[in-house]
Write a protein that holds these residues in place. Structure first.
Motif, PDB file in Angstrom:
ATOM      1  N   VAL A   1       0.835  -1.210   0.000  1.00  9.25           N
ATOM      2  CA  VAL A   1       0.000   0.000   0.000  1.00  9.25           C
ATOM      3  C   VAL A   1       0.866   1.254   0.000  1.00  9.25           C
ATOM      4  CG1 VAL A   1      -1.645   1.340   1.370  1.00  9.25           C
ATOM      5  CG2 VAL A   1      -1.991  -1.117   1.069  1.00  9.25           C
ATOM      6  N   ALA A   2       1.907   1.263   0.821  1.00 11.59           N
ATOM      7  CA  ALA A   2       2.780   2.434   0.877  1.00 11.59           C
ATOM      8  C   ALA A   2       3.475   2.666  -0.458  1.00 11.59           C
ATOM      9  CB  ALA A   2       3.813   2.251   1.984  1.00 11.59           C
ATOM     10  N   ALA A   3       3.900   1.599  -1.114  1.00  6.51           N
ATOM     11  CA  ALA A   3       4.574   1.739  -2.409  1.00  6.51           C
ATOM     12  C   ALA A   3       3.659   2.400  -3.429  1.00  6.51           C
ATOM     13  CB  ALA A   3       5.034   0.374  -2.909  1.00  6.51           C
ATOM     14  N   GLN A   4       2.396   2.020  -3.423  1.00  4.64           N
ATOM     15  CA  GLN A   4       1.460   2.579  -4.393  1.00  4.64           C
ATOM     16  C   GLN A   4       0.986   3.978  -4.001  1.00  4.64           C
ATOM     17  OE1 GLN A   4      -1.632  -0.261  -5.768  1.00  4.64           O
ATOM     18  NE2 GLN A   4      -0.553  -1.814  -4.573  1.00  4.64           N
ATOM     19  N   ALA A   5       0.582   4.154  -2.741  1.00  5.92           N
ATOM     20  CA  ALA A   5      -0.030   5.407  -2.325  1.00  5.92           C
ATOM     21  C   ALA A   5       0.990   6.525  -2.117  1.00  5.92           C
ATOM     22  CB  ALA A   5      -0.834   5.189  -1.038  1.00  5.92           C
ATOM     23  N   ARG A   6       2.164   6.189  -1.617  1.00  8.78           N
ATOM     24  CA  ARG A   6       3.116   7.231  -1.243  1.00  8.78           C
ATOM     25  C   ARG A   6       4.202   7.465  -2.287  1.00  8.78           C
ATOM     26  NH1 ARG A   6       1.782   9.038   3.434  1.00  8.78           N
ATOM     27  NH2 ARG A   6       0.708   7.733   4.972  1.00  8.78           N
ATOM     28  N   PHE A   7       4.493   6.442  -3.098  1.00  6.71           N
ATOM     29  CA  PHE A   7       5.588   6.583  -4.053  1.00  6.71           C
ATOM     30  C   PHE A   7       5.160   6.414  -5.506  1.00  6.71           C
ATOM     31  CE2 PHE A   7       7.404   4.813  -0.080  1.00  6.71           C
ATOM     32  CZ  PHE A   7       8.118   5.935   0.314  1.00  6.71           C
ATOM     33  N   GLY A   8       3.872   6.179  -5.742  1.00  8.60           N
ATOM     34  CA  GLY A   8       3.391   6.050  -7.110  1.00  8.60           C
ATOM     35  C   GLY A   8       3.892   4.819  -7.830  1.00  8.60           C
ATOM     36  N   LEU A   9       4.243   3.766  -7.087  1.00  4.05           N
ATOM     37  CA  LEU A   9       4.722   2.532  -7.699  1.00  4.05           C
ATOM     38  C   LEU A   9       3.552   1.607  -8.010  1.00  4.05           C
ATOM     39  CD1 LEU A   9       7.828   1.875  -5.410  1.00  4.05           C
ATOM     40  CD2 LEU A   9       7.754   3.019  -7.637  1.00  4.05           C
ATOM     41  N   SER A  10       3.845   0.564  -8.766  1.00  2.00           N
ATOM     42  CA  SER A  10       2.806  -0.407  -9.101  1.00  2.00           C
ATOM     43  C   SER A  10       2.578  -1.399  -7.970  1.00  2.00           C
ATOM     44  CB  SER A  10       3.184  -1.170 -10.378  1.00  2.00           C
ATOM     45  OG  SER A  10       3.277  -0.294 -11.476  1.00  2.00           O
ATOM     46  N   ALA A  11       3.655  -1.785  -7.281  1.00  2.00           N
ATOM     47  CA  ALA A  11       3.534  -2.808  -6.246  1.00  2.00           C
ATOM     48  C   ALA A  11       4.837  -2.917  -5.478  1.00  2.00           C
ATOM     49  CB  ALA A  11       3.171  -4.170  -6.861  1.00  2.00           C
ATOM     50  N   ALA A  12       4.753  -3.594  -4.348  1.00  4.36           N
ATOM     51  CA  ALA A  12       5.939  -3.954  -3.573  1.00  4.36           C
ATOM     52  C   ALA A  12       5.680  -5.323  -2.961  1.00  4.36           C
ATOM     53  CB  ALA A  12       6.234  -2.929  -2.487  1.00  4.36           C
ATOM     54  N   ALA A  13       6.745  -6.082  -2.723  1.00  6.77           N
ATOM     55  CA  ALA A  13       6.583  -7.437  -2.201  1.00  6.77           C
ATOM     56  C   ALA A  13       7.783  -7.819  -1.348  1.00  6.77           C
ATOM     57  CB  ALA A  13       6.426  -8.434  -3.354  1.00  6.77           C
ATOM     58  N   ILE A  14       7.568  -8.818  -0.501  1.00  5.24           N
ATOM     59  CA  ILE A  14       8.632  -9.384   0.324  1.00  5.24           C
ATOM     60  C   ILE A  14       8.769 -10.850  -0.060  1.00  5.24           C
ATOM     61  CG2 ILE A  14       9.509  -9.703   2.658  1.00  5.24           C
ATOM     62  CD1 ILE A  14       7.390  -7.699   3.603  1.00  5.24           C
ATOM     63  N   ALA A  15       9.992 -11.285  -0.276  1.00  6.02           N
ATOM     64  CA  ALA A  15      10.246 -12.680  -0.636  1.00  6.02           C
ATOM     65  C   ALA A  15      11.346 -13.232   0.268  1.00  6.02           C
ATOM     66  CB  ALA A  15      10.663 -12.789  -2.099  1.00  6.02           C
ATOM     67  N   VAL A  16      11.235 -14.513   0.642  1.00  2.35           N
ATOM     68  CA  VAL A  16      12.218 -15.144   1.511  1.00  2.35           C
ATOM     69  C   VAL A  16      12.525 -16.535   0.980  1.00  2.35           C
ATOM     70  CG1 VAL A  16      10.459 -16.060   3.072  1.00  2.35           C
ATOM     71  CG2 VAL A  16      12.795 -15.696   3.912  1.00  2.35           C
ATOM     72  N   GLU A  17      13.772 -16.943   1.144  1.00  4.73           N
ATOM     73  CA  GLU A  17      14.183 -18.252   0.647  1.00  4.73           C
ATOM     74  C   GLU A  17      13.716 -19.382   1.573  1.00  4.73           C
ATOM     75  OE1 GLU A  17      18.318 -18.697  -0.150  1.00  4.73           O
ATOM     76  OE2 GLU A  17      18.419 -17.052  -1.595  1.00  4.73           O
ATOM     77  N   LYS A  18      13.437 -20.520   0.950  1.00  2.00           N
ATOM     78  CA  LYS A  18      13.238 -21.761   1.684  1.00  2.00           C
ATOM     79  C   LYS A  18      14.600 -22.412   1.910  1.00  2.00           C
ATOM     80  CE  LYS A  18      10.447 -23.272  -1.510  1.00  2.00           C
ATOM     81  NZ  LYS A  18       9.483 -24.097  -2.260  1.00  2.00           N
TER      82      LYS A  18
END
Length: 235
Positions: free
Chosen positions: A111-128
């Motif tokens: 939400v912050a990426a889209q609303a505050r920075f005008g980005l399309s999306a942001a995500a968190i990824a972690v390795e197994k």
């Protein structure tokens, strides 16, 4: 004296400005009395001790002043943009720190990426191996190194076609910022940190470029990493 030396002695040479300047200082009346020369260089003599700038000189001064004003305006615009970006980053960090779970943290980051920075999306990824929180993306072992290299900390540049981190929003992502993280999920410091990524996607091809500073997105990623260590993984 040889013929060559004699020729060099009497050969015409270009006048040097320090010599001309010294001569004019010693003989100022010569220039002031030559009104035609003054007019040619854009100056007008008004009495013995007054020289008025002519139209040519004023035009040059106005052009220089305009260039200076344009440069100052560009600097001010950049400063305002940087200040606005820093303000939005700090507000986003405060919002992330109020997250109540891993899934809420991922949602707030998007939400912050889209609303505050005008980005399309942001995500968190972690390795197994290990649990992957709901709302996060799972990476195979070595997945972070595959995107950033063995010693790379960040990547800013074009979108990888095979980078499947943003869900449906990934179709409009044209450039990305990937920030390496090392997470101790659940606050368990006894185990080795798990490699992870904070990913940000921009709809603009030049939204993230290799020559761009990454301090702000790296700061946001650091907040995400520290906040994520609060809770155990509920997968």
């Amino acid at each position: 004296m040889s013929k060559e030396e004699t020729a060099d002695l009497f050969a015409p040479r270009e006048p040097h400005w320090p010599e001309i300047r010294a001569w004019l200082q010693a003989n100022p009346d010569t220039l002031l009395d030559d009104r035609s020369l003054l007019e040619e260089i854009g100056l007008i003599a008004r009495g013995r001790n007054v020289v008025e700038f002519g139209r040519t000189a004023l035009t040059k001064l106005e052009a220089a002043a305009e260039r200076e004003a344009d440069a100052r305006k560009r600097i001010e615009d950049v400063a305002r943009a940087n200040f606005a970006a820093q303000t939005q980053t700090h507000v986003a960090a405060l919002d992330l720190m109020e997250a109540r779970s891993h899934s809420d943290l991922a949602r707030r980051l998007d939400v912050a990426a889209q609303a505050r920075f005008g980005l399309s999306a942001a995500a968190i990824a972690v390795e197994k191996p290990g649990g992957v929180p709901f709302g996060w993306k799972a990476l195979e072992p070595g997945g972070v190194d595959a995107w950033l290299g063995g010693h790379g900390l960040t990547w800013l540049g074009p979108m990888f076609p095979e980078l499947d981190l943003f869900g449906p929003a990934g179709e409009e992502v044209k450039s990305v910022a990937l920030i390496r993280m090392a997470l101790h999920l659940g606050g368990e410091r006894g185990e080795e940190a798990r490699p992870a990524l904070a990913a940000f996607g921009s709809p603009e091809p030049e939204g993230f470029t290799a020559g761009m500073g990454c301090e702000l997105v790296a700061f946001v990623a650091a907040v995400v990493a520290r906040t994520a260590e609060r809770w155990p993984v509920l997968s």
